[in-house]
Design a protein around this motif. Structure first.
Motif, short mmCIF file in Angstrom:
data_model
loop_
_atom_site.label_atom_id
_atom_site.label_comp_id
_atom_site.label_asym_id
_atom_site.label_seq_id
_atom_site.Cartn_x
_atom_site.Cartn_y
_atom_site.Cartn_z
N MET A 1 -17.91 -5.27 -40.32
CA MET A 1 -16.79 -5.65 -41.17
C MET A 1 -15.68 -4.62 -41.01
O MET A 1 -15.91 -3.42 -41.11
N LEU A 2 -14.45 -5.11 -40.79
CA LEU A 2 -13.36 -4.21 -40.42
C LEU A 2 -12.48 -3.84 -41.62
O LEU A 2 -12.18 -4.67 -42.47
N PHE A 3 -12.07 -2.57 -41.62
CA PHE A 3 -11.13 -2.07 -42.62
C PHE A 3 -10.04 -1.28 -41.91
O PHE A 3 -10.31 -0.53 -40.98
N HIS A 4 -8.82 -1.47 -42.41
CA HIS A 4 -7.67 -0.69 -41.96
C HIS A 4 -7.54 0.48 -42.93
O HIS A 4 -7.54 0.29 -44.15
N TRP A 40 -16.13 3.94 -36.31
CA TRP A 40 -14.71 4.34 -36.40
C TRP A 40 -14.05 4.04 -35.05
O TRP A 40 -13.64 4.95 -34.33
N ASP A 60 -20.60 -2.19 -45.31
CA ASP A 60 -20.05 -2.64 -46.59
C ASP A 60 -19.16 -1.56 -47.20
O ASP A 60 -18.97 -0.50 -46.61
N ASN A 61 -18.61 -1.85 -48.39
CA ASN A 61 -17.69 -0.94 -49.05
C ASN A 61 -18.31 0.43 -49.31
O ASN A 61 -17.66 1.46 -49.12
N ASP A 62 -19.55 0.45 -49.77
CA ASP A 62 -20.18 1.73 -50.07
C ASP A 62 -20.30 2.59 -48.81
O ASP A 62 -20.06 3.80 -48.85
N HIS A 65 -16.92 4.19 -48.12
CA HIS A 65 -16.60 5.32 -49.00
C HIS A 65 -17.43 6.55 -48.65
O HIS A 65 -16.93 7.68 -48.69
N LEU A 68 -15.77 8.13 -45.53
CA LEU A 68 -14.47 8.76 -45.79
C LEU A 68 -14.62 10.03 -46.62
O LEU A 68 -13.98 11.05 -46.36
N LYS A 80 -5.59 5.16 -48.02
CA LYS A 80 -5.32 3.78 -48.47
C LYS A 80 -6.12 2.83 -47.59
O LYS A 80 -5.90 2.78 -46.37
N VAL A 81 -7.04 2.07 -48.21
CA VAL A 81 -7.93 1.16 -47.49
C VAL A 81 -7.47 -0.28 -47.66
O VAL A 81 -7.19 -0.71 -48.78
N THR A 82 -7.40 -1.03 -46.56
CA THR A 82 -7.01 -2.45 -46.59
C THR A 82 -8.09 -3.27 -45.87
O THR A 82 -8.30 -3.07 -44.68
N PRO A 83 -8.75 -4.18 -46.58
CA PRO A 83 -9.78 -5.00 -45.93
C PRO A 83 -9.16 -6.01 -44.96
O PRO A 83 -8.15 -6.63 -45.28
#
Lengths: 92, 92, 92, 92, 92, 92, 92, 92, 92, 92
Positions: A1-4, A40, A60-62, A65, A68, A80-83
């Motif tokens: 799952m990708l996050f910016h 990454w 996942d989100n956890d 975090h 990071l 600043k995280v953007t899904p």
């Protein structure tokens, strides 16, 4: 799952240079360690700024975090995280 | 040379649905055409928004503006371009 | 996986009242349908605003975008998604 | 009565680490104490930030301010309170 | 329980003048009706703006949203609610 | 003549606690002194913030600036003044 | 009593040109009428913008609002009022 | 005397295409006419935006406003002017 | 040639009081000296803020920068300059 | 390839004056050195601010970041880069 993820670094100017150098060295080592796991995949410098734009690929989100907040510069960064989702016009 | 581009789309609500459908179809076709040349390597949807985050890989600034302004949705988008450079902590 | 979502609604004033009433009715129906699947556990009105704050519980980013963009009011909403993680001080 | 609360923490970097550790420990203890009373039903970490999003369930505005200002980190937080109401599309 | 409310009015210019006059007259009537119940103790014009600052005194958040959304101008206002508490320096 | 005033307090963290306590005590005394003259009829705490919203009733602009700048916390506050006028829908 | 006022004008583009010309002519006439009373001593154009910066000299807040809202362009302007006081370094 | 000027263009979408084409053609002609006088030495497109950054070299503020407001697109542009001075590190 | 200038002062709290008093005294002296030359015709305090709004009347941009940067408080001020032009509705 | 760059300088006030003078002298020397290579063709002071607007003419994004980060004041500047393209109305 990708996050910016955008990270802006602001190390306090009053930090002595040895502490700062150590911090930056440990950040680089930890960044390379995370990259070696494949979570990454992209990391770019924003021209003219002490900041980066990154793509993370995590479970996942956890997990994001945890990654990071493991960075030695975490206390000195504004993050600043953007899904991200798949785009319908993305060419196969 | 890499650029980070964010595009926010706002097609006017008063456009009739045929015109809108045609516009969106032409946008998709043009986006795929540009991607086929290798100058638009990444394209993601921002979750929950009619917006995308993209990476462009072009010769120079003029080439990027030519590509972006050739998009059928260009008149209806707010576009923000950020130049990218190599990051010193990027793993080989 | 939890996401915090804020939705601000702005239906164009020039929409005729039948179309608007139909839109709002379909939004309500779709919102209840999604809630019945357990993926939209919390939904609150922000006092004084035509806006809500919601918690979504989904598989991944793509699932969330699919849900949000299926809402009949999606073209008329400004949506802001914030990924959530477990908090270390959260009582068991 | 429900309130949405966002807290952004910024402990000054010049605080010595013992004082900081003590502060964080007391914050955690106080947070758990408040949660045990049922007035702080939800508490999430915002991914990538030293910040949380919380839901409080209190008698009235004064009760909420008393709780928030009793947190040991209160002098180091930027807090934003948003009153919540029942949403008409909330499934029973 | 006291709330500080700021309302900024923006009636669309294309509304015909009879509809507008009727809307404004109904707003005034409803505002006076609410004030007569004691729940809207203060109402001031902001100099130079089509906006007001108000104090509401209500039972709870839901009561406030019910009052605000009953205003005929509600669809044309941007409303911002701020919860108030007793101030320790307030003279008895 | 009425003015709406918002004051956000930010006492520097490095101030020693005796100086801070003295400052806060003198602020409280001065606030009560001004209130006793009738020029500061309303004073509320903003929930969750070290900030207040006040109404001042003064002769003119100069009188207001003289009062505000006489507050011991004046050097540590961000103050925003908004002039108020009578509202046509204010019930008699 | 002096006030600093900034007015930004945005006449809707769809207004027909006769209505617009009439509006602008009436605005000019009313502006000159107010200036002739001495309550609007300064009026400057901001370079490059359809906006002005003005100084008003009035009895009180209500008088200022009455003047500003009497301008024919009032419904099409964004107005920001800042109260002014005497400056201690102002040369006699 | 040099001024930095940024112009963002927003021609209303409802303008018919002939009117728009005429407007754009007249803007181009007028821009070239002004440039021929030497008062508009630099003019660049901002990549990805319907906007430009320009340098003007004029006698005074009034001359600049006269030039800018003579542009056919003036009613459709947001213009921001920044006065420039000689820089002490500018190489001879 | 007229310019509108807003100056917001923020002298660091850690400056000792003698240095601060000297700085403020020298600022006052320099402000009066400049005013005596006629280039600084207006100077007002913004009510409730350590800030002023001024009008300068100078030969050109360089002259204005020279004046502003000669102020002893220059290193501690945020200054915003807005060029002014004659307004067509200004009464003769 | 042209880039528009704005640099805002904020040297910490607590830096001793010798260090500051040395920093500023080295900045000036480096700025002149870069200008001598032709990659920094324009450099202006923004009136009233410790800031500049510059035009850089470089090979690519990486070259620009290398230049900017070689400036002795780089750690104390907020830099904003905007890529420029040829403008269709630019006179030959």
């Amino acid at each position: 799952m990708l996050f910016h993820v955008r990270m802006d670094v602001a190390i306090p100017h009053e930090l002595d240079s040895a502490t700062r150098a150590d911090l930056v060295a440990r950040e680089k080592a930890r960044a390379e360690e995370i990259q070696s796991t494949g979570t990454w995949p992209e990391l770019w410098r924003i021209v003219g700024e002490y900041a980066n734009i990154s793509i993370f690929d995590v479970e996942d989100n956890d997990a994001l975090h945890t990654l990071l907040s493991s960075l030695p510069l975490f206390p000195y960064m504004k993050i600043k995280v953007t899904p991200l989702a798949a785009h319908p016009s993305k060419a196969g």
